[in-house]
Write an enzyme that holds these catalytic residues in place. Structure first.
Site, PDB file in Angstrom:
ATOM      1  N   ALA A 148       0.866  -1.173   0.000  1.00  0.00           N
ATOM      2  CA  ALA A 148       0.000   0.000   0.000  1.00  0.00           C
ATOM      3  C   ALA A 148       0.903   1.224   0.000  1.00  0.00           C
ATOM      4  CB  ALA A 148      -0.878  -0.007   1.238  1.00  0.00           C
ATOM      5  N   GLY A 200       0.652  -4.945   1.134  1.00  0.00           N
ATOM      6  CA  GLY A 200      -0.662  -4.995   0.489  1.00  0.00           C
ATOM      7  C   GLY A 200      -0.608  -5.602  -0.910  1.00  0.00           C
ATOM      8  N   GLU A 238      -0.753  -9.200  -0.249  1.00  0.00           N
ATOM      9  CA  GLU A 238      -2.116  -9.493   0.226  1.00  0.00           C
ATOM     10  C   GLU A 238      -3.119  -9.503  -0.933  1.00  0.00           C
ATOM     11  OE1 GLU A 238      -1.832  -6.462   3.314  1.00  0.00           O
ATOM     12  OE2 GLU A 238      -2.382  -7.983   4.788  1.00  0.00           O
ATOM     13  N   GLU A 241       5.549  -5.114   6.685  1.00  0.00           N
ATOM     14  CA  GLU A 241       4.852  -4.087   7.479  1.00  0.00           C
ATOM     15  C   GLU A 241       5.443  -3.904   8.870  1.00  0.00           C
ATOM     16  OE1 GLU A 241       3.365  -6.263   5.486  1.00  0.00           O
ATOM     17  OE2 GLU A 241       1.482  -5.490   4.684  1.00  0.00           O
TER      18      GLU A 241
HETATM   19  N1  DAK Z   1       4.596   3.217  -0.857  1.00  0.00           N
HETATM   20  C1  DAK Z   1       4.947   4.362  -1.453  1.00  0.00           C
HETATM   21  N2  DAK Z   1       6.003   4.480  -2.294  1.00  0.00           N
HETATM   22  C2  DAK Z   1       6.726   3.374  -2.516  1.00  0.00           C
HETATM   23  C3  DAK Z   1       6.408   2.124  -1.919  1.00  0.00           C
HETATM   24  C4  DAK Z   1       5.273   2.074  -1.049  1.00  0.00           C
HETATM   25  N3  DAK Z   1       4.862   0.927  -0.459  1.00  0.00           N
HETATM   26  N4  DAK Z   1       7.310   1.215  -2.335  1.00  0.00           N
HETATM   27  C5  DAK Z   1       8.154   1.878  -3.167  1.00  0.00           C
HETATM   28  N5  DAK Z   1       7.797   3.163  -3.288  1.00  0.00           N
HETATM   29  C6  DAK Z   1       8.429   4.206  -4.086  1.00  0.00           C
HETATM   30  C7  DAK Z   1       9.706   4.711  -3.415  1.00  0.00           C
HETATM   31  O1  DAK Z   1       9.387   5.685  -2.436  1.00  0.00           O
HETATM   32  C8  DAK Z   1      10.437   5.317  -4.593  1.00  0.00           C
HETATM   33  O2  DAK Z   1       9.862   6.559  -4.894  1.00  0.00           O
HETATM   34  P1  DAK Z   1      10.794   7.851  -5.298  1.00  0.00           P
HETATM   35  O3  DAK Z   1      11.701   8.018  -4.149  1.00  0.00           O
HETATM   36  O4  DAK Z   1      11.510   7.389  -6.554  1.00  0.00           O
HETATM   37  O5  DAK Z   1       9.816   8.932  -5.518  1.00  0.00           O
HETATM   38  C9  DAK Z   1      10.084   4.352  -5.728  1.00  0.00           C
HETATM   39  O6  DAK Z   1       8.900   3.675  -5.312  1.00  0.00           O
HETATM   40  C10 DAK Z   1      11.183   3.327  -5.985  1.00  0.00           C
HETATM   41  O7  DAK Z   1      11.459   2.702  -4.750  1.00  0.00           O
HETATM   42  P2  DAK Z   1      12.937   2.567  -4.143  1.00  0.00           P
HETATM   43  O8  DAK Z   1      13.794   3.698  -4.603  1.00  0.00           O
HETATM   44  O9  DAK Z   1      12.790   2.359  -2.697  1.00  0.00           O
HETATM   45  O10 DAK Z   1      13.419   1.248  -4.884  1.00  0.00           O
HETATM   46  P3  DAK Z   1      14.447   0.170  -4.355  1.00  0.00           P
HETATM   47  O11 DAK Z   1      14.646  -0.758  -5.511  1.00  0.00           O
HETATM   48  O12 DAK Z   1      15.629   0.800  -3.729  1.00  0.00           O
HETATM   49  O13 DAK Z   1      13.686  -0.613  -3.190  1.00  0.00           O
HETATM   50  C11 DAK Z   1      11.766  -1.751  -2.217  1.00  0.00           C
HETATM   51  C12 DAK Z   1      12.535  -1.357  -3.519  1.00  0.00           C
HETATM   52  C13 DAK Z   1      10.480  -2.430  -2.652  1.00  0.00           C
HETATM   53  C14 DAK Z   1      12.625  -2.703  -1.400  1.00  0.00           C
HETATM   54  C15 DAK Z   1      11.489  -0.469  -1.387  1.00  0.00           C
HETATM   55  O14 DAK Z   1      10.878   0.508  -2.248  1.00  0.00           O
HETATM   56  C16 DAK Z   1      10.575  -0.709  -0.230  1.00  0.00           C
HETATM   57  O15 DAK Z   1      10.987  -1.204   0.803  1.00  0.00           O
HETATM   58  N6  DAK Z   1       9.293  -0.301  -0.384  1.00  0.00           N
HETATM   59  C17 DAK Z   1       8.319  -0.382   0.703  1.00  0.00           C
HETATM   60  C18 DAK Z   1       7.806  -1.805   0.856  1.00  0.00           C
HETATM   61  C19 DAK Z   1       6.827  -1.916   2.000  1.00  0.00           C
HETATM   62  O16 DAK Z   1       7.151  -1.623   3.156  1.00  0.00           O
HETATM   63  N7  DAK Z   1       5.594  -2.347   1.692  1.00  0.00           N
HETATM   64  C20 DAK Z   1       4.526  -2.474   2.683  1.00  0.00           C
HETATM   65  C21 DAK Z   1       3.764  -1.187   2.795  1.00  0.00           C
HETATM   66  S1  DAK Z   1       2.545  -1.251   4.091  1.00  0.00           S
HETATM   67  C22 DAK Z   1      -5.005  -2.207   5.262  1.00  0.00           C
HETATM   68  C23 DAK Z   1      -4.741  -1.650   4.032  1.00  0.00           C
HETATM   69  C24 DAK Z   1      -3.480  -1.780   3.494  1.00  0.00           C
HETATM   70  C25 DAK Z   1      -2.467  -2.417   4.166  1.00  0.00           C
HETATM   71  C26 DAK Z   1      -2.766  -3.001   5.371  1.00  0.00           C
HETATM   72  C27 DAK Z   1      -4.022  -2.874   5.926  1.00  0.00           C
HETATM   73  N8  DAK Z   1      -6.306  -2.013   5.914  1.00  0.00           N
HETATM   74  C28 DAK Z   1      -7.297  -1.230   5.266  1.00  0.00           C
HETATM   75  C29 DAK Z   1      -6.657  -2.834   7.008  1.00  0.00           C
HETATM   76  C30 DAK Z   1      -1.153  -2.522   3.569  1.00  0.00           C
HETATM   77  C31 DAK Z   1      -0.043  -2.021   4.130  1.00  0.00           C
HETATM   78  C32 DAK Z   1       1.224  -2.032   3.352  1.00  0.00           C
HETATM   79  O17 DAK Z   1       1.319  -2.561   2.290  1.00  0.00           O
END
Ligand code: DAK
Length: 254
Positions: free
Chosen positions: A64, A107, A110, A130
């Site tokens: 997300a 997400g 998921e 997360e």
């Molecule tokens: N959100 C926003 N931007 C993201 C992102 C994310 N999840 N993942 C990547 N990006 C963006 C980065 O900020 C970057 O943007 P700029 O800086 O270029 O503007 C661009 O994508 C490229 O990413 P990186 O520069 O970081 O690329 P790398 O290859 O170095 O790293 C990576 C890739 C996937 C390892 C890294 O980007 C990363 O760790 N991303 C976050 C992954 C993460 O933590 N995902 C979980 C998010 S929390 C619910 C609803 C939803 C949810 C739960 C409950 N309810 C309604 C109950 C869900 C929650 C989640 O998913």
């Protein structure tokens, strides 16, 4: 409806949804989730679509959108749209496949878990990171992942936040197939599924989904009623007749 963050394609009887927000690795924002809901609503009513594939170009989805969530209070977090969309996909009356390349995180994973069948290629990284953000997977991750791979492995993935590669995901039973080209393989699988009788497929999916949510007695009863209702279809007659006549069945969805 025009779509900004997804694109829709039809290939024979397969509908393909591409997540399209490459600059953010297809991180799912509110509008994207609403667009997914709309696409599934359109294709539920479309008899020419018998199977749906969700995919992304280089990446499936890196979760997300964290920018959206940063300042949420608990009320806003509860209202964040994902649950409804993923439940809609899980209950969709036709098979839904996820073709996974690159990141399927948070997400994003998921979303793949709400699908019926997951196919990944060697580039895939699947995980629920997360915990590193001070939250835990709340869009079905704590429910669907342990059902699929068992509590011990689900806890390992959720507590550590570490992604796994496609080979390990295959060993865990998290994906159905590891392919050289996830989308090409998913299209082949979808074509195979599109040749099956749609009503029997829909009922089988309902029975399997229900089996986890209701007690054994009720699940048995539900299965029996659903199974017997197949005998009201033309496809049941066709399937059995074709077997007896030693020919390939032609299913029409009636
Ligand atoms: N959100 C926003 N931007 C993201 C992102 C994310 N999840 N993942 C990547 N990006 C963006 C980065 O900020 C970057 O943007 P700029 O800086 O270029 O503007 C661009 O994508 C490229 O990413 P990186 O520069 O970081 O690329 P790398 O290859 O170095 O790293 C990576 C890739 C996937 C390892 C890294 O980007 C990363 O760790 N991303 C976050 C992954 C993460 O933590 N995902 C979980 C998010 S929390 C619910 C609803 C939803 C949810 C739960 C409950 N309810 C309604 C109950 C869900 C929650 C989640 O998913």
């Amino acid at each position: 409806m025009p779509y900004d963050f997804i694109s829709l394609d039809k290939l024979e009887k397969t509908g393909i949804i591409r997540l399209q927000r490459p600059a953010a690795l297809n991180a799912l924002n509110h509008q994207m989730i609403k667009e997914l809901e709309q696409a599934f609503m359109e294709w539920e009513a479309d008899e020419n679509v018998r199977v749906v594939i969700i995919t992304g170009e280089k990446n499936f989805a890196a979760g997300a959108d964290i920018n959206d969530m940063l300042d949420f209070d608990p009320e806003q977090a509860r209202a964040f749209s994902f649950h409804q969309c993923f439940a809609q996909i899980e209950a969709f009356p036709k098979p839904v496949l996820a073709a996974i390349s690159g990141f399927a995180l948070g997400g994003g994973l998921e979303l793949a878990l709400a699908c019926d069948w997951r196919i990944a290629d060697k580039t895939a990284r699947l995980g629920l990171p997360e915990i590193n953000l001070g939250i835990f997977p709340g869009a079905g991750g704590t429910l669907r992942l342990p059902r699929l791979i068992g509590a011990a492995r689900a806890k390992e993935m959720i507590f550590s936040g570490r992604p796994i590669n496609a080979q390990k995901a295959l060993e865990y039973g998290l994906i159905n197939e590891l392919a050289d080209d996830a989308l090409a393989e998913a299209i082949q699988t979808a074509e195979m599924l599109a040749s099956k009788p749609p009503i029997a497929l829909k009922l089988a999916k309902q029975c399997i989904n229900q089996a986890f949510d209701i007690d054994g007695m009720k699940a048995n009863h539900f299965e029996l009623i659903a199974w017997a209702s197949c005998f009201a279809t033309r496809d049941q007659k066709e399937g059995m007749k074709a077997f007896i006549e030693k020919r390939k069945p032609e299913f029409t969805g009636t």
